[in-house]
Design a protein around this motif. Structure first.
Motif, PDB file in Angstrom:
ATOM      1  N   GLU A  35     -11.450   4.104 -11.813  1.00 43.32           N
ATOM      2  CA  GLU A  35     -10.547   5.407 -11.562  1.00 43.32           C
ATOM      3  C   GLU A  35      -9.364   5.134 -12.778  1.00 43.32           C
ATOM      4  O   GLU A  35      -8.903   3.991 -13.141  1.00 43.32           O
ATOM      5  CB  GLU A  35     -10.012   5.307 -10.121  1.00 43.32           C
ATOM      6  N   THR A  36      -8.693   6.219 -12.863  1.00 44.30           N
ATOM      7  CA  THR A  36      -7.760   6.152 -13.851  1.00 44.30           C
ATOM      8  C   THR A  36      -6.082   5.651 -13.007  1.00 44.30           C
ATOM      9  O   THR A  36      -5.354   5.414 -13.720  1.00 44.30           O
ATOM     10  CB  THR A  36      -7.274   7.577 -14.511  1.00 44.30           C
ATOM     11  N   GLU A  37      -6.259   5.819 -11.612  1.00 39.12           N
ATOM     12  CA  GLU A  37      -5.025   5.507 -10.859  1.00 39.12           C
ATOM     13  C   GLU A  37      -5.122   3.832 -10.927  1.00 39.12           C
ATOM     14  O   GLU A  37      -6.018   3.102 -10.991  1.00 39.12           O
ATOM     15  CB  GLU A  37      -5.398   5.813  -9.575  1.00 39.12           C
ATOM     16  N   TYR A  40      -5.231   1.468  -5.189  1.00 37.22           N
ATOM     17  CA  TYR A  40      -4.561   2.001  -4.270  1.00 37.22           C
ATOM     18  C   TYR A  40      -5.461   1.976  -2.751  1.00 37.22           C
ATOM     19  O   TYR A  40      -6.526   1.748  -3.054  1.00 37.22           O
ATOM     20  CB  TYR A  40      -3.984   3.729  -4.031  1.00 37.22           C
ATOM     21  N   ARG A  56       2.277   9.612  -2.284  1.00 40.09           N
ATOM     22  CA  ARG A  56       1.200   9.175  -3.008  1.00 40.09           C
ATOM     23  C   ARG A  56       1.584   7.745  -3.247  1.00 40.09           C
ATOM     24  O   ARG A  56       0.881   6.583  -3.261  1.00 40.09           O
ATOM     25  CB  ARG A  56       1.049   9.653  -4.254  1.00 40.09           C
ATOM     26  N   TYR A  60      -0.023   2.903  -2.880  1.00 38.45           N
ATOM     27  CA  TYR A  60      -0.452   1.980  -4.087  1.00 38.45           C
ATOM     28  C   TYR A  60      -0.260   0.581  -3.459  1.00 38.45           C
ATOM     29  O   TYR A  60       0.310   0.199  -2.725  1.00 38.45           O
ATOM     30  CB  TYR A  60       0.399   2.101  -5.251  1.00 38.45           C
ATOM     31  N   ALA A  64       3.506   0.040 -10.117  1.00 39.62           N
ATOM     32  CA  ALA A  64       2.704   0.015 -11.298  1.00 39.62           C
ATOM     33  C   ALA A  64       3.200  -1.208 -12.287  1.00 39.62           C
ATOM     34  O   ALA A  64       2.326  -1.809 -12.973  1.00 39.62           O
ATOM     35  CB  ALA A  64       2.990   1.080 -12.230  1.00 39.62           C
ATOM     36  N   THR A  76      -7.413   0.334 -16.391  1.00 38.74           N
ATOM     37  CA  THR A  76      -7.927   1.915 -15.604  1.00 38.74           C
ATOM     38  C   THR A  76      -8.694   2.655 -16.425  1.00 38.74           C
ATOM     39  O   THR A  76      -8.892   2.188 -17.607  1.00 38.74           O
ATOM     40  CB  THR A  76      -6.707   2.400 -15.205  1.00 38.74           C
ATOM     41  N   THR A 129     -11.598   9.400  -3.256  1.00 37.84           N
ATOM     42  CA  THR A 129     -10.446   9.243  -4.248  1.00 37.84           C
ATOM     43  C   THR A 129      -9.179   9.897  -4.004  1.00 37.84           C
ATOM     44  O   THR A 129      -9.463  10.984  -3.100  1.00 37.84           O
ATOM     45  CB  THR A 129     -11.167   9.488  -5.619  1.00 37.84           C
ATOM     46  N   LEU A 130      -8.033   9.467  -4.785  1.00 37.71           N
ATOM     47  CA  LEU A 130      -6.928  10.223  -4.469  1.00 37.71           C
ATOM     48  C   LEU A 130      -7.085  11.696  -4.935  1.00 37.71           C
ATOM     49  O   LEU A 130      -6.650  12.586  -4.504  1.00 37.71           O
ATOM     50  CB  LEU A 130      -5.762   9.529  -5.486  1.00 37.71           C
ATOM     51  N   ASP A 134      -6.440  15.103  -2.987  1.00 35.33           N
ATOM     52  CA  ASP A 134      -5.542  16.285  -3.692  1.00 35.33           C
ATOM     53  C   ASP A 134      -6.441  17.458  -3.601  1.00 35.33           C
ATOM     54  O   ASP A 134      -5.634  18.517  -3.223  1.00 35.33           O
ATOM     55  CB  ASP A 134      -5.200  16.046  -5.121  1.00 35.33           C
TER      56      ASP A 134
END
Ligand SMILES: Cc1cc2nc3c(=O)[nH]c(=O)nc-3n(C[C@H](O)[C@H](O)[C@H](O)COP(=O)(O)OP(=O)(O)OC[C@H]3O[C@@H](n4cnc5c(N)ncnc54)[C@H](O)[C@@H]3O)c2cc1C
Length: 409
Positions: A35-37, A40, A56, A60, A64, A76, A129-130, A134
């Motif tokens: 995932e690009t996040e 989390y 959001r 996490y 970050a 990621t 996923t987030l 969304d």
């Protein structure tokens, strides 16, 4: 330099990285995630984020900046594509190649896909996923006609959130009650009642035959030929563990990656944790694969310690929580599949403020607290006592006047 590679940057992977550093490991830690996040936690995805009560950032695992500060190489948007066990190397989707001394597989699980005609239509949603969360937030609004396929935890949590957003929700399930398989008829009835009171329409004993629509889904066709009009469909029919890497590397796999209590696979340099791991549990005397937050939270660190050569093992009891409308609940323990469990209630079942216990041969195998707090540790003590052979008097177990610790041997 000694290198530990973690495949899968979810909760289990991120907690393993954290533990490696907390335990003083000074080698290289590479945490690789598709995932690009940044890593989390998923529970808010079906609750606070859909309800608008959480943001959001609260999901996490670490801020970050934490990864660079702790010299954890977080990559990621990168998938571990293959493992070469002989060379002790992993190949990454970006073409890179990494040598490892120890490797942790924490690749989690993926939603089962609906396999009926029309399943590819627009507004057919999943939740893992987030980005999925969304999408649900953007799609499910006041007046949306949402059909939820599946009556497990995710389906019911999204149902509750969707009702609070003003959507009209119909839940379609082959089961006779929601959560029937996990909780049994009596407790499943509590959840059915809760959702009905909030205006949810259940179609029990129903299979979906087809989804119809032009671009977006417009109708759900059930096996008996009846139809439900829909603006959106949530498919929540369970998950399957992401065992692809382990299969390719010819590790032992059977409903997840087979590991011992140290979370070690049949390769002494490869470990597995979280939703992926099928663990030989030292207290339960059985293999279990637990798709719950607390297992990812605790098995990541156990695996990290085991990778460091410490005497670590996962012997916690399975634990789960859910929040739906004004009902909050925690569940601890494990009822062996096919085991004949008796359900004992303590408290106000109708008012949804009670404890429930599952006893097998007079021993507490599992317990659940509904809208009663700070008792789950005590429930776990009873389960541990039961695993040690202690039996309880059912009348005293049901009696709120008897303190739970007084039931211990
Ligand atoms: C919406 C939702 C709500 C939930 N609510 C609750 C709850 O209320 N209570 C509870 O107890 N549990 C809950 N859970 C379950 C809990 O979130 C999971 O048990 C937990 O996320 C498992 O963590 P994990 O790290 O094992 O796997 P995951 O969280 O799935 O993370 C694995 C990561 O690895 C990545 N990956 C996969 N393959 C590769 C590869 N080859 N290379 C690199 N990366 C890879 C995946 O993309 C993913 O990001 C919920 C789950 C969901 C989806």
């Amino acid at each position: 330099m000694t290198t530990f590679v973690i495949a899968g940057a979810g909760l289990a992977g991120a907690k393993a990285a954290e533990t490696l550093r907390a335990e003083g490991f000074t080698g290289r830690v590479a945490l690789i995630g598709t995932e690009t996040e940044i890593p989390y936690e998923r529970p808010p995805l079906s609750k606070g984020l859909l309800l608008g009560t959480a943001d959001r950032a609260s999901a996490y695992v670490h801020e970050a900046g934490w990864y660079a500060e702790h010299d954890v190489e977080l990559r990621t948007g990168t998938t571990v594509a293959a493992i070469d066990r002989e060379k002790h190397r992993v190949r990454l989707s970006d073409g890179d190649d990494l040598a490892y001394d120890k490797l942790l597989l924490a690749t989690g699980a993926s939603p089962r896909q609906l396999a009926v005609p029309g399943a590819q239509l627009g507004n057919v949603l999943y939740l893992r996923t987030l980005a999925d969360s969304d999408r649900i937030s953007a799609t499910v609004r006041d007046g949306t006609r949402l059909v939820v396929i599946g009556s497990g935890w995710i389906g019911l949590e999204v149902t509750a959130a969707a009702r609070s957003r003003g959507a009209a929700v119909t839940v379609v399930t082959p089961a006779a009650l929601p959560l029937e398989k996990v909780l049994g008829d009596r407790l499943a009835g509590v959840f059915a009642g809760l959702h009905r009171e909030h205006g949810v329409d259940f179609r029990f004993g129903s299979e979906v035959r087809e989804l119809r629509g032009d671009t977006d889904v417009a109708q759900v066709v059930l096996a008996d030929g009846s139809t439900l009009d829909a603006d959106a469909v949530l498919v929540a029919i369970g998950v399957t563990p992401n065992t692809g890497l382990a299969d390719q590397a010819r590790l032992g796999v059977d409903n997840g990656v087979l590991v011992d209590a140290r979370l070690c696979t049949d390769d002494p340099d490869i470990f597995a944790a979280g939703d992926l791991a099928n663990i030989d549990h030292p207290l339960l005397g059985a293999r279990i694969r637990v798709e719950h937050w607390a297992t990812a939270l605790h098995t990541g660190p156990v695996a990290a310690r085991a990778m460091l050569g410490q005497d670590a093992r996962w012997d916690r009891l399975p634990y789960f929580f859910t929040d739906q409308y004004d009902l909050g609940m925690e569940y601890s323990g494990w009822v062996p599949p096919g085991g004949k469990a008796e359900v004992i209630i303590r408290g106000d079942e109708q008012g949804r403020e009670f404890l429930a216990f599952w006893t097998v041969d007079g021993r507490v195998a599992a317990g659940m607290n509904v809208n009663i707090w700070d008792v789950n540790e005590q429930i776990q003590d009873l389960v541990r006592a039961g695993l040690g052979g202690a039996t309880v008097d059912p009348a005293r177990l049901a009696d709120p006047a008897v303190a739970l610790p007084d039931l211990l041997p």
